[in-house]
Design a protein around this motif. Structure first.
Motif, PDB file in Angstrom:
ATOM      1  N   GLU A 111      39.932  21.051  48.830  1.00 59.96           N
ATOM      2  CA  GLU A 111      39.996  20.579  50.287  1.00 59.96           C
ATOM      3  C   GLU A 111      39.038  20.875  51.281  1.00 59.96           C
ATOM      4  OE1 GLU A 111      43.321  22.084  52.102  1.00 59.96           O
ATOM      5  OE2 GLU A 111      44.793  21.548  51.066  1.00 59.96           O
ATOM      6  N   MET A 112      38.495  20.213  52.485  1.00 57.68           N
ATOM      7  CA  MET A 112      37.400  20.052  53.423  1.00 57.68           C
ATOM      8  C   MET A 112      38.059  21.025  54.068  1.00 57.68           C
ATOM      9  SD  MET A 112      35.536  17.637  52.965  1.00 57.68           S
ATOM     10  CE  MET A 112      34.236  17.492  54.082  1.00 57.68           C
ATOM     11  N   ALA A 113      36.404  22.318  54.220  1.00 55.09           N
ATOM     12  CA  ALA A 113      36.579  23.300  55.529  1.00 55.09           C
ATOM     13  C   ALA A 113      36.035  22.394  56.341  1.00 55.09           C
ATOM     14  CB  ALA A 113      35.932  24.399  55.525  1.00 55.09           C
ATOM     15  N   PRO A 114      37.081  23.341  57.459  1.00 53.11           N
ATOM     16  CA  PRO A 114      36.976  22.503  59.209  1.00 53.11           C
ATOM     17  C   PRO A 114      35.056  22.773  59.886  1.00 53.11           C
ATOM     18  CG  PRO A 114      38.584  24.558  58.685  1.00 53.11           C
ATOM     19  CD  PRO A 114      38.238  24.370  57.508  1.00 53.11           C
ATOM     20  N   PRO A 115      34.425  22.305  59.793  1.00 51.99           N
ATOM     21  CA  PRO A 115      33.380  22.179  60.191  1.00 51.99           C
ATOM     22  C   PRO A 115      33.030  23.398  60.946  1.00 51.99           C
ATOM     23  CG  PRO A 115      33.876  20.257  61.852  1.00 51.99           C
ATOM     24  CD  PRO A 115      35.364  20.226  60.856  1.00 51.99           C
ATOM     25  N   GLY A 116      31.483  23.384  60.751  1.00 52.96           N
ATOM     26  CA  GLY A 116      31.056  24.767  61.927  1.00 52.96           C
ATOM     27  C   GLY A 116      29.294  25.341  60.729  1.00 52.96           C
ATOM     28  N   GLN A 117      29.476  25.752  61.476  1.00 53.33           N
ATOM     29  CA  GLN A 117      28.138  27.335  60.880  1.00 53.33           C
ATOM     30  C   GLN A 117      27.346  27.172  59.730  1.00 53.33           C
ATOM     31  OE1 GLN A 117      24.416  26.784  62.349  1.00 53.33           O
ATOM     32  NE2 GLN A 117      24.146  27.264  60.100  1.00 53.33           N
ATOM     33  N   LEU A 216      29.387  30.047  53.440  1.00 51.68           N
ATOM     34  CA  LEU A 216      30.131  29.568  54.172  1.00 51.68           C
ATOM     35  C   LEU A 216      30.434  29.132  55.603  1.00 51.68           C
ATOM     36  CD1 LEU A 216      32.500  32.455  54.278  1.00 51.68           C
ATOM     37  CD2 LEU A 216      30.520  33.366  55.982  1.00 51.68           C
ATOM     38  N   ILE A 217      31.628  28.174  55.958  1.00 51.77           N
ATOM     39  CA  ILE A 217      31.779  27.175  56.312  1.00 51.77           C
ATOM     40  C   ILE A 217      32.075  27.691  58.131  1.00 51.77           C
ATOM     41  CG2 ILE A 217      31.950  25.390  57.311  1.00 51.77           C
ATOM     42  CD1 ILE A 217      31.516  24.293  55.253  1.00 51.77           C
ATOM     43  N   VAL A 218      31.548  28.321  59.138  1.00 49.56           N
ATOM     44  CA  VAL A 218      32.408  29.573  60.193  1.00 49.56           C
ATOM     45  C   VAL A 218      32.296  27.941  61.444  1.00 49.56           C
ATOM     46  CG1 VAL A 218      31.622  31.086  61.693  1.00 49.56           C
ATOM     47  CG2 VAL A 218      30.630  31.019  59.593  1.00 49.56           C
ATOM     48  N   SER A 219      33.673  28.632  61.762  1.00 48.04           N
ATOM     49  CA  SER A 219      33.886  26.658  62.823  1.00 48.04           C
ATOM     50  C   SER A 219      34.329  28.100  63.831  1.00 48.04           C
ATOM     51  CB  SER A 219      36.001  26.560  62.686  1.00 48.04           C
ATOM     52  OG  SER A 219      36.594  27.312  62.066  1.00 48.04           O
ATOM     53  N   GLU A 220      34.812  27.707  64.903  1.00 49.26           N
ATOM     54  CA  GLU A 220      35.051  28.682  66.311  1.00 49.26           C
ATOM     55  C   GLU A 220      36.272  29.954  65.536  1.00 49.26           C
ATOM     56  OE1 GLU A 220      35.685  25.035  68.981  1.00 49.26           O
ATOM     57  OE2 GLU A 220      35.017  26.597  70.344  1.00 49.26           O
ATOM     58  N   THR A 221      37.006  29.770  64.543  1.00 47.94           N
ATOM     59  CA  THR A 221      37.385  30.468  64.672  1.00 47.94           C
ATOM     60  C   THR A 221      37.557  30.933  63.445  1.00 47.94           C
ATOM     61  OG1 THR A 221      39.195  28.323  63.704  1.00 47.94           O
ATOM     62  CG2 THR A 221      39.647  29.171  66.176  1.00 47.94           C
ATOM     63  N   GLU A 222      37.224  30.435  63.071  1.00 43.97           N
ATOM     64  CA  GLU A 222      37.611  30.985  61.124  1.00 43.97           C
ATOM     65  C   GLU A 222      36.006  30.440  60.234  1.00 43.97           C
ATOM     66  OE1 GLU A 222      40.499  29.258  58.327  1.00 43.97           O
ATOM     67  OE2 GLU A 222      39.987  26.889  59.091  1.00 43.97           O
ATOM     68  N   ALA A 223      36.368  31.071  58.635  1.00 43.88           N
ATOM     69  CA  ALA A 223      34.605  31.350  57.978  1.00 43.88           C
ATOM     70  C   ALA A 223      35.922  31.101  56.562  1.00 43.88           C
ATOM     71  CB  ALA A 223      34.246  32.784  57.910  1.00 43.88           C
TER      72      ALA A 223
END
Ligand code: ADP
Ligand code: MG
Length: 235
Positions: A111-117, A216-223
Motif C-alpha cells: 500500500e502507498m504510505a500517506p504523503p510526507g517528508q 521513512l515517509i513522515v506525514s503530519e501524524t505518522e512515520a
C-alpha cells in the motif's frame, strides 16, 4: 517479544548476505515501526488475488538479492490504481535488462504510505563504539549535502531530538518554505525504536553491518518505513 531472531536465522541459513525487503520490514514491525501492508507475489498471475485484501493505490517492487537500488533497475512503480496497472507494472519490470539479468524472488505489492517528508534512518556497526544510529532528510539532503546526524547507541529521547535539531534542513520539518509541518515526535519515536535502549540496533548489535530505512515517509501524524535494508555481518 518477537525480536526477529527467526528472520535473521532464516536469511543466514539460505546463505544470504542481507534480509530481503519483506523480512526487513517484518523486523521493523517487530520493533513497533510502522510499515505498509504488503505481500509478495511470484508474477502477474497471482497479483490480482493479492490485491483483494489491499487498499489501492499500491506500489510494486522487484524483490531480488542482486538488485540494491530497485528504482535504478526499473524495479519500483508507485501509485498503481487498478489490477491492470499492477499487471502491466510487473510485465514491464520483467522486460527490464537489469531485472532480466537478476535472480528474481518475486514482486512486493504494498500500500502507498500517506504523503510526507522523506527521511533516512540508518545504522552502522562501528568496531570500536558498537552500533551508531544516523538520521537525515531524504533525497538531496543526504545524497548531495550529506546533512546527517550520528550518535552512538543507545540514544535517549533528548539525543533523538537533538539529532533532528542539528540537521541543516531542520526547518523543513517545521514546514518552512510552504512545505507541510511533519510529526517530529513520530521521527523521534522511530529513532528510539531503532537506536534506543532495547532498540533494534542494540538487540542485534552482532547481526548487522549496516541498516538503512530509506525512506521513512513522515506525514503530519505518522512515520512509515517504506524501504528497509539490513546487511548481515559475515559470521
Ligand atoms: P529503492 O531505494 O531500492 O530504489 P524504494 O523502495 O525506496 O526503492 O522506492 C523508491 C521510492 O518510491 C521511495 O523513495 C519512495 O519515494 C517511493 N515509495 C516506495 N514505496 C512506497 C510506498 N509504500 N508508499 C509511497 N511511496 C513509496
Ligand atoms: Mg529506498
Amino acid at each position: 517479544m518477537n525480536t526477529g531472531v527467526d528472520l535473521i536465522a532464516a536469511a543466514r541459513s539460505e546463505g544470504r548476505g542481507a534480509l530481503d525487503e519483506r523480512a526487513g520490514k517484518q523486523l521493523l514491525a517487530a520493533f513497533g515501526i510502522k510499515t505498509p501492508k504488503s505481500t509478495v507475489v511470484s508474477g502477474v498471475r497471482d497479483a490480482a488475488d493479492a490485491l483483494k485484501t489491499m487498499g489501492l493505490p499500491v506500489v510494486v517492487k522487484v524483490v531480488s538479492p542482486d538488485i540494491l537500488h530497485k528504482s535504478d533497475a526499473g524495479g519500483v512503480k508507485v501509485n498503481l490504481k487498478t489490477s491492470d496497472e499492477v499487471a502491466q507494472a510487473i510485465a514491464a519490470m520483467l522486460a527490464e535488462p537489469k531485472i532480466k539479468a537478476a535472480h528474481v524472488d518475486g514482486f512486493l505489492i504494498e500500500e502507498m504510505a500517506p504523503p510526507g517528508q522523506e527521511m533516512v534512518i540508518g545504522g552502522v556497526a562501528d568496531p570500536q563504539f558498537g552500533p551508531l544510529v544516523m538520521v537525515g532528510l531524504g533525497g538531496i539532503f543526504v545524497e548531495v549535502l550529506a546533512d546527517v546526524a550520528f550518535r552512538i547507541c543507545p540514544i535517549t529521547r533528548l539525543d533523538a531530538e537533538e539529532m533532528l535539531a542539528e540537521l541543516k534542513g531542520a526547518a523543513i520539518l517545521r514546514g518552512a518554505r510552504g512545505g507541510k509541518r511533519v510529526s517530529q515526535a513520530a521521527i523521534v519515536d522511530a529513532l528510539l525504536k531503532i537506536g534506543g535502549e532495547g532498540g533494534l540496533l542494540m538487540r542485534h548489535a552482532d547481526d548487522f553491518k549496516e541498516a538503512d530505512i530509506n525512506p521513512l515517509i513522515v506525514s503530519e501524524t505518522e512515520a512509515v518505513a517504506v524501504d528497509a535494508r539490513f546487511i548481515l555481518t559475515g559470521r
